[in-house]
Design a protein around this motif. Structure first.
Motif, PDB file in Angstrom:
ATOM      1  N   UNK A   4      60.301  38.699  16.143  1.00 56.72           N
ATOM      2  CA  UNK A   4      60.357  38.859  14.690  1.00 56.72           C
ATOM      3  C   UNK A   4      60.239  40.316  14.251  1.00 56.72           C
ATOM      4  N   UNK A   5      59.199  41.012  14.686  1.00 56.65           N
ATOM      5  CA  UNK A   5      58.971  42.380  14.217  1.00 56.65           C
ATOM      6  C   UNK A   5      60.059  43.327  14.705  1.00 56.65           C
ATOM      7  N   UNK A   6      60.421  43.219  15.971  1.00 55.46           N
ATOM      8  CA  UNK A   6      61.445  44.103  16.522  1.00 55.46           C
ATOM      9  C   UNK A   6      62.793  43.846  15.855  1.00 55.46           C
ATOM     10  N   UNK A   7      63.134  42.567  15.667  1.00 56.31           N
ATOM     11  CA  UNK A   7      64.407  42.233  15.023  1.00 56.31           C
ATOM     12  C   UNK A   7      64.434  42.760  13.593  1.00 56.31           C
ATOM     13  N   UNK A   8      63.336  42.609  12.854  1.00 60.53           N
ATOM     14  CA  UNK A   8      63.296  43.097  11.481  1.00 60.53           C
ATOM     15  C   UNK A   8      63.489  44.606  11.436  1.00 60.53           C
ATOM     16  N   UNK A   9      62.929  45.317  12.411  1.00 60.56           N
ATOM     17  CA  UNK A   9      63.096  46.769  12.459  1.00 60.56           C
ATOM     18  C   UNK A   9      64.544  47.176  12.703  1.00 60.56           C
ATOM     19  N   UNK A  10      65.329  46.273  13.289  1.00 52.88           N
ATOM     20  CA  UNK A  10      66.759  46.552  13.503  1.00 52.88           C
ATOM     21  C   UNK A  10      67.607  45.923  12.398  1.00 52.88           C
ATOM     22  N   UNK A  11      66.950  45.481  11.292  1.00 55.82           N
ATOM     23  CA  UNK A  11      67.630  44.804  10.188  1.00 55.82           C
ATOM     24  C   UNK A  11      68.296  43.509  10.615  1.00 55.82           C
ATOM     25  N   UNK A  12      67.717  42.859  11.601  1.00 53.86           N
ATOM     26  CA  UNK A  12      68.179  41.536  12.021  1.00 53.86           C
ATOM     27  C   UNK A  12      67.163  40.526  11.485  1.00 53.86           C
ATOM     28  N   UNK A  13      67.589  39.704  10.523  1.00 49.23           N
ATOM     29  CA  UNK A  13      66.689  38.749   9.892  1.00 49.23           C
ATOM     30  C   UNK A  13      66.854  37.402  10.582  1.00 49.23           C
ATOM     31  N   UNK A  14      65.729  36.852  11.016  1.00 48.50           N
ATOM     32  CA  UNK A  14      65.720  35.624  11.813  1.00 48.50           C
ATOM     33  C   UNK A  14      64.936  34.529  11.097  1.00 48.50           C
ATOM     34  N   UNK A  15      65.374  33.287  11.319  1.00 51.63           N
ATOM     35  CA  UNK A  15      64.620  32.115  10.867  1.00 51.63           C
ATOM     36  C   UNK A  15      63.880  31.536  12.064  1.00 51.63           C
ATOM     37  N   UNK A  16      62.647  31.158  11.833  1.00 49.32           N
ATOM     38  CA  UNK A  16      61.868  30.486  12.875  1.00 49.32           C
ATOM     39  C   UNK A  16      62.252  29.010  12.887  1.00 49.32           C
ATOM     40  N   UNK A  17      63.019  28.618  13.899  1.00 45.50           N
ATOM     41  CA  UNK A  17      63.437  27.223  14.028  1.00 45.50           C
ATOM     42  C   UNK A  17      62.505  26.393  14.884  1.00 45.50           C
ATOM     43  N   UNK A  18      61.282  26.892  15.086  1.00 38.73           N
ATOM     44  CA  UNK A  18      60.359  26.190  15.969  1.00 38.73           C
ATOM     45  C   UNK A  18      59.612  25.048  15.321  1.00 38.73           C
ATOM     46  N   UNK A  19      59.700  24.901  13.998  1.00 38.03           N
ATOM     47  CA  UNK A  19      59.030  23.796  13.328  1.00 38.03           C
ATOM     48  C   UNK A  19      59.874  22.527  13.439  1.00 38.03           C
ATOM     49  N   UNK A  20      59.210  21.389  13.299  1.00 38.17           N
ATOM     50  CA  UNK A  20      59.870  20.093  13.515  1.00 38.17           C
ATOM     51  C   UNK A  20      61.148  19.982  12.684  1.00 38.17           C
ATOM     52  N   UNK A  21      62.236  19.677  13.354  1.00 43.36           N
ATOM     53  CA  UNK A  21      63.555  19.378  12.786  1.00 43.36           C
ATOM     54  C   UNK A  21      64.319  20.612  12.275  1.00 43.36           C
ATOM     55  N   UNK A  22      63.656  21.778  12.070  1.00 42.59           N
ATOM     56  CA  UNK A  22      64.327  22.888  11.396  1.00 42.59           C
ATOM     57  C   UNK A  22      65.580  23.356  12.131  1.00 42.59           C
ATOM     58  N   UNK A  23      65.484  23.559  13.444  1.00 48.89           N
ATOM     59  CA  UNK A  23      66.646  24.045  14.192  1.00 48.89           C
ATOM     60  C   UNK A  23      67.792  23.037  14.145  1.00 48.89           C
ATOM     61  N   UNK A  24      67.474  21.760  14.300  1.00 49.82           N
ATOM     62  CA  UNK A  24      68.514  20.726  14.266  1.00 49.82           C
ATOM     63  C   UNK A  24      69.200  20.688  12.901  1.00 49.82           C
ATOM     64  N   UNK A  25      68.430  20.880  11.832  1.00 50.29           N
ATOM     65  CA  UNK A  25      69.015  20.850  10.495  1.00 50.29           C
ATOM     66  C   UNK A  25      69.921  22.049  10.271  1.00 50.29           C
ATOM     67  N   UNK A  26      69.500  23.211  10.752  1.00 48.53           N
ATOM     68  CA  UNK A  26      70.367  24.387  10.618  1.00 48.53           C
ATOM     69  C   UNK A  26      71.677  24.191  11.372  1.00 48.53           C
ATOM     70  N   UNK A  27      71.587  23.623  12.553  1.00 48.28           N
ATOM     71  CA  UNK A  27      72.800  23.400  13.350  1.00 48.28           C
ATOM     72  C   UNK A  27      73.717  22.362  12.713  1.00 48.28           C
ATOM     73  N   UNK A  28      73.158  21.525  11.851  1.00 44.98           N
ATOM     74  CA  UNK A  28      73.968  20.491  11.197  1.00 44.98           C
ATOM     75  C   UNK A  28      74.640  20.976   9.906  1.00 44.98           C
ATOM     76  N   UNK A  29      74.212  22.122   9.385  1.00 43.10           N
ATOM     77  CA  UNK A  29      74.749  22.601   8.110  1.00 43.10           C
ATOM     78  C   UNK A  29      76.275  22.724   8.084  1.00 43.10           C
ATOM     79  N   UNK A  30      76.933  23.226   9.152  1.00 43.57           N
ATOM     80  CA  UNK A  30      78.402  23.322   9.101  1.00 43.57           C
ATOM     81  C   UNK A  30      79.095  21.974   8.894  1.00 43.57           C
ATOM     82  N   UNK A  31      78.405  20.862   9.166  1.00 40.39           N
ATOM     83  CA  UNK A  31      79.004  19.556   8.883  1.00 40.39           C
ATOM     84  C   UNK A  31      79.188  19.348   7.375  1.00 40.39           C
ATOM     85  N   UNK A  32      78.324  19.990   6.578  1.00 42.13           N
ATOM     86  CA  UNK A  32      78.455  19.898   5.123  1.00 42.13           C
ATOM     87  C   UNK A  32      79.516  20.843   4.587  1.00 42.13           C
ATOM     88  N   UNK A  33      79.588  22.042   5.184  1.00 45.59           N
ATOM     89  CA  UNK A  33      80.505  23.077   4.701  1.00 45.59           C
ATOM     90  C   UNK A  33      80.960  23.888   5.909  1.00 45.59           C
TER      91      UNK A  33
END
Length: 583
Positions: free
Chosen positions: A386-415
């Motif tokens: 997180x800290x190193x990526x932010x310093x390189x202007x790379x913004x990341x989402x923490x997908x480690x919480x329940x269901x979050x990563x799966x939901x992000x991966x499903x978004x292209x099905x909507x659009x």
């Protein structure tokens, strides 16, 4: 004339008490059900009168109704049904017909009684007296004249007298029969109410929830499933609950309580709601303590799920702030639903804030600001990067919480225009600044020494310029390299057979990228180490930086890594303390 018969009532009573009914208290429900069925069959308004052992004066309990009553032929048919009902499945099947239901319900009284007397008369027929005993005997005889209807008298079993007392009977009559469409009294006190609680408006319904369930609901959702003849209310819980500890629901069938904690009425994701419902069409199991899981129950479950889903959509449209409060409490249930439901996924995308290395924001906000939704799948990986990526202007989402990563991966099905990328840790190295060519040339001897020291660990050493300058080193492990590390660790733990299989898989795989120890040239410690002239001292320092990178990156330390970290610090101490000064 009195006729005496014998059936295996003892076996049936044992079946009832050990396999069909969870508690003797159901005898009150079964007596009430028989009385209501008889009144319903008569087609006229009726009254059920119960006299407890406190009022009868002889220790018995009496329950009387002015329903249709039974003829002598029906009494014999009733007993024939009882005699045939020697298996649990047959008991359940018999309940679908009035007489069988009456008979099995009557037998439940043997859980608390040694003797049961049924004094009954149907209009236009003589009165009949049936007396049953717990040893299997029963008698059928003409009874004293009476008005049409039925009176059941119970003589208690030794040790079961408390089940027939006024306090207990009144409590059970209210529990099971408070919503019955007939008047029920116990020792002269009415125990039935005039209306279903959810028919009295929002405040009456929430008041019922507080009295019955012990909480003030976050909201109340009206339920209506015409196919099942079902009406009721779902109470949204005001606090979070463990999804694995889902509570049951209060279910009434034809306004008689089936059970206080029925499962299977709602889909698994709806653990944030507790329901109270009444149905005219859903079927009970043989014990009348659960719902029979058939196609109608499945249809009902889906209909209730649609109504809960509709409530969430309306809340999003009319009161987004309140929806945010709800999601803060019950986000797990909504996210579980969003895995398969597009409408819920849109709701989560718009309103549920995710953890990022630029602060909390929703997926919709993230997409609006940064375009590509870039994430890592685990909480540990997010903490590493997180800290190193932010310093390189790379913004990341923490997908480690329940269901979050799966939901992000499903978004292209909507659009299909939505771009979602899982960040590979090795990609960060490509965003670091390379050193000037002359400086890289000066560092070649240092890099060569450092690489030889870490070759035995299978780690590649590189030097880059990156922020934050306070971080001396970074251990980067690509997903492919992580997979091969896990494969080899599993192979080392496996027996010979599985070890051989895993070894074959490892050799067939494409040679993986090696993990990288990225030394930060902007860090003063790294710059100091890079100009050391002693190869042994360089090796010890690089080993210490390697161990530090593992610790700062929340990587697990294996036995070899822990040993290396210890030996590097001991070696540095030996260099710092003259031999003559060592203890």
């Amino acid at each position: 004339m009195t006729n005496t018969f014998q059936v295996d009532l003892r076996g049936i009573v044992d079946l009832l008490s050990h396999h069909l009914y969870a508690s003797p208290r159901v005898y009150v429900r079964e007596l009430l059900q028989n009385a209501v069925d008889a009144i319903t069959a008569a087609g006229t308004p009726g009254v059920v009168t119960i006299e407890s052992s406190d009022h009868t004066g002889d220790g018995t309990l009496r329950i009387a109704d002015d329903g249709i009553g039974l003829t002598e032929a029906q009494v014999h048919e009733l007993l024939a049904t009882i005699g045939r009902s020697s298996k649990r499945d047959e008991l359940g099947f018999s309940r679908h017909e009035f007489l069988g239901q009456f008979g099995i319900g009557l037998l439940s009284c043997f859980l608390v009684a040694d003797e049961i007397r049924v004094h009954t008369r149907q209009h236009g027929a003589p009165a009949v007296l049936w007396t049953g005993f717990s040893d299997g005997r029963y008698e059928v005889a003409p009874g004293p004249e009476r008005e049409p209807g039925t009176t059941v008298t119970l003589t208690p079993r030794r040790g079961a007298e408390h089940w027939l007392t006024g306090t207990t009977v009144a409590e059970l009559a209210r529990l099971y029969g408070s919503f019955l469409p007939v008047t029920v009294t116990v020792d002269g006190t009415r125990t039935t109410e005039d209306a279903l609680p959810w028919s009295g408006g929002y405040h009456a319904t929430t008041g019922y929830a507080q009295r019955t369930f012990g909480f003030a609901p976050f909201d109340v959702i009206e339920l209506n499933v015409p196919e099942a003849g079902l009406t009721g209310a779902a109470f949204v819980l005001p606090t979070a609950v463990n999804p694995a500890a889902r509570g049951g629901h209060r279910v009434y069938l034809k306004r008689m309580l089936l059970a206080e904690s029925v499962e299977g009425l709602l889909p698994e994701w709806a653990f944030f709601a507790r329901c109270i419902v009444d149905s005219t069409e859903l079927r009970p199991t043989a014990s009348r303590e659960a719902l029979y899981d058939d196609s109608l129950l499945e249809t009902t479950r889906e209909a209730i799920a649609d109504q809960l889903r509709g409530w969430l959509v309306r809340l999003a449209a009319t009161d987004p702030h309140r929806l945010g409060t709800f999601l803060h409490i019950h986000h797990l249930g909504v996210k579980a639903l969003a895995q398969h439901d597009d409408e819920m996924l849109r709701l989560v995308e718009q309103y549920w804030p995710l953890e990022t290395n630029a602060g909390p924001m929703t997926m919709a906000e993230f997409r609006a600001r940064y375009g590509v939704i870039r994430y890592v799948r685990s909480d540990d990986e997010f903490r590493r990067l997180a800290a190193v990526a932010a310093a390189q202007d790379v913004i990341l989402i923490n997908g480690g919480y329940a269901y979050d990563a799966d939901l992000m991966e499903r978004l292209p099905e909507l659009d299909h225009s939505i771009v979602v990328e899982r960040m590979d840790p090795s990609e960060l190295a490509t965003r670091f600044d390379a050193l000037p060519a002359d400086r890289e040339l000066e560092l070649l001897p240092f890099l060569s020494t450092a690489q030889r020291r870490l070759d035995r660990l299978g780690c590649e050493v590189v030097v880059r310029d990156f922020e934050p300058a306070t971080l001396p080193s970074l251990y980067l492990l690509s997903r492919a390299a992580a997979f091969h590390q896990e494969l080899r660790a599993t192979r080392d733990r496996a027996d010979d057979l599985w070890g051989g299989v895993l070894d074959a898989l490892d050799h067939r795989s494409v040679p993986p990228e090696r993990p990288q120890l990225v030394l930060n040239h902007r860090n003063p410690l790294v710059r100091r180490v890079s100009v050391l002239g002693d190869p042994e001292l360089i090796g010890l320092a690089v080993e210490a930086l390697y161990g530090q990178a593992l610790l700062l990156g929340y990587h697990p330390l294996g036995p070899r890594d822990a040993s290396l970290l210890t030996s590097s610090f001991l070696g540095l101490l030996d260099r710092a303390v003259p031999r003559e000064d060592r203890p």
